[in-house]
Scaffold this active site. Structure first.
Site, short mmCIF file in Angstrom:
data_model
loop_
_atom_site.label_atom_id
_atom_site.label_comp_id
_atom_site.label_asym_id
_atom_site.label_seq_id
_atom_site.Cartn_x
_atom_site.Cartn_y
_atom_site.Cartn_z
N LYS A 66 29.77 10.08 58.67
CA LYS A 66 28.51 10.24 57.93
C LYS A 66 28.49 9.29 56.74
O LYS A 66 27.47 8.67 56.43
CB LYS A 66 28.37 11.69 57.46
CG LYS A 66 27.09 11.94 56.70
CD LYS A 66 26.87 13.41 56.35
CE LYS A 66 26.54 14.22 57.56
NZ LYS A 66 25.80 15.45 57.24
N ARG A 92 19.36 17.07 59.56
CA ARG A 92 20.75 16.66 59.34
C ARG A 92 21.09 16.96 57.89
O ARG A 92 20.25 16.74 57.00
CB ARG A 92 20.81 15.15 59.62
CG ARG A 92 22.17 14.57 59.78
CD ARG A 92 22.06 13.21 60.43
NE ARG A 92 21.81 13.34 61.86
CZ ARG A 92 22.74 13.63 62.76
NH1 ARG A 92 23.99 13.79 62.41
NH2 ARG A 92 22.43 13.75 64.03
N ILE A 94 22.42 16.33 54.35
CA ILE A 94 22.62 15.10 53.57
C ILE A 94 24.05 15.12 53.00
O ILE A 94 24.51 16.13 52.47
CB ILE A 94 21.57 15.03 52.43
CG1 ILE A 94 20.15 14.94 53.01
CG2 ILE A 94 21.86 13.85 51.50
CD1 ILE A 94 19.86 13.72 53.85
N ASN A 108 13.06 18.03 50.17
CA ASN A 108 12.93 18.46 51.56
C ASN A 108 11.81 19.48 51.68
O ASN A 108 11.53 20.23 50.75
CB ASN A 108 14.25 19.13 52.00
CG ASN A 108 14.21 19.60 53.45
OD1 ASN A 108 13.73 18.89 54.33
ND2 ASN A 108 14.69 20.81 53.71
N HIS A 110 10.58 22.73 54.02
CA HIS A 110 11.16 23.70 54.95
C HIS A 110 10.12 24.78 55.25
O HIS A 110 9.47 25.29 54.32
CB HIS A 110 12.41 24.33 54.31
CG HIS A 110 13.14 25.25 55.23
ND1 HIS A 110 13.92 24.78 56.28
CD2 HIS A 110 13.19 26.60 55.28
CE1 HIS A 110 14.43 25.83 56.92
NE2 HIS A 110 14.00 26.94 56.34
C1 GAR Z 1 8.38 20.85 59.62
O1 GAR Z 1 7.84 22.12 59.90
C2 GAR Z 1 9.43 20.94 58.53
O2 GAR Z 1 9.13 21.92 57.57
C3 GAR Z 1 10.65 21.32 59.32
O3 GAR Z 1 10.57 20.52 60.48
C4 GAR Z 1 9.19 20.34 60.82
C5 GAR Z 1 8.95 18.88 61.08
O4 GAR Z 1 7.67 18.67 61.59
N1 GAR Z 1 11.86 21.09 58.58
C6 GAR Z 1 12.94 21.88 58.67
O5 GAR Z 1 13.00 22.84 59.40
C7 GAR Z 1 14.09 21.48 57.74
N2 GAR Z 1 15.09 22.48 57.70
P1 GAR Z 1 7.05 17.23 61.66
O6 GAR Z 1 8.08 16.33 62.36
O7 GAR Z 1 5.80 17.35 62.48
O8 GAR Z 1 6.78 16.76 60.26
#
Ligand code: GAR
Length: 194
Positions: A66, A92, A94, A108, A110
């Protein structure tokens, strides 16, 4: 001068698109100077192409560690003057190299009201648990999983069990909250002397 941001994504890229659209229509006084994906061929690459955003597609397994691929990324980010990294579905953890070089400058999004439902498939976890209030969190990234300081949140009330009905409600809120939050962070972020 426009602030320079990078977006990291592993999949569809609808949040990339929301940020790119906000840059294009002036809601966000910033430019996405780099899209990074650890999944070559992910749909986000096509979205970046349409927005004329250069993309780095890399396979983590092509690197010894990484630290090695994050060093490559830090060099690319620095050479483009990136001031803020926005993770948008970058699945992933960080590592130290990015955290040491971009500490306090990685955020980020979430799809849950953290600290509930960290990790993968937060929407599925919340549905399984049977909550009635779902949501979205934007937070600073640290070495823990979805654990950094919370910047903004929005709740999504939904009393049902149909994932296909719920997901668009959550994503719609993400696409509003992320550009707004990035604009607010950039306003208070000191300019980097690259
Ligand atoms: C989103 O819902 C984001 O919140 C989530 O992945 C999706 C990506 O959607 N992220 C996580 O779960 C991070 N732990 P997208 O590719 O359409 O933007």
């Amino acid at each position: 001068m426009k602030r320079k941001i990078a977006v990291f994504a592993s999949g569809n890229g609808t949040n990339f698109e929301a940020l790119a659209n906000a840059c294009a229509d002036g809601r966000l006084d910033a430019e996405i100077v780099l899209c990074v994906t650890d999944k070559p061929g992910a749909y986000v690459v096509e979205r970046a192409r349409r927005h004329d955003v250069p993309t780095i597609e890399f396979r983590p397994k092509d690197f010894a560690s990484k630290a090695e691929f994050e060093t490559m990324l830090v060099n690319e980010l620095r050479s483009r003057g990136v001031e803020l990294i926005c993770l948008a579905g970058y699945m992933r953890i960080i590592g130290d190299v990015l955290l040491e070089n971009y500490g306090g400058r990685i955020i980020n999004i979430h799809p849950s009201l953290l600290p509930a439902f960290r990790g993968a498939d937060a929407i599925g976890q919340a549905l399984e648990y049977g909550v009635k209030v779902f949501g979205v969190t934007i937070h600073y990234v640290d070495a823990t999983l979805d654990g950094g300081k919370i910047i903004s949140q929005v709740a999504v009330a939904y009393d049902g069990s149909d994932r296909e009905e719920l997901e668009p409600l959550i994503h719609a809120q993400e696409h509003i909250l992320y550009p707004r939050t990035v604009a607010r962070i950039l306003d208070s972020l000191p300019h980097e002397n690259q």
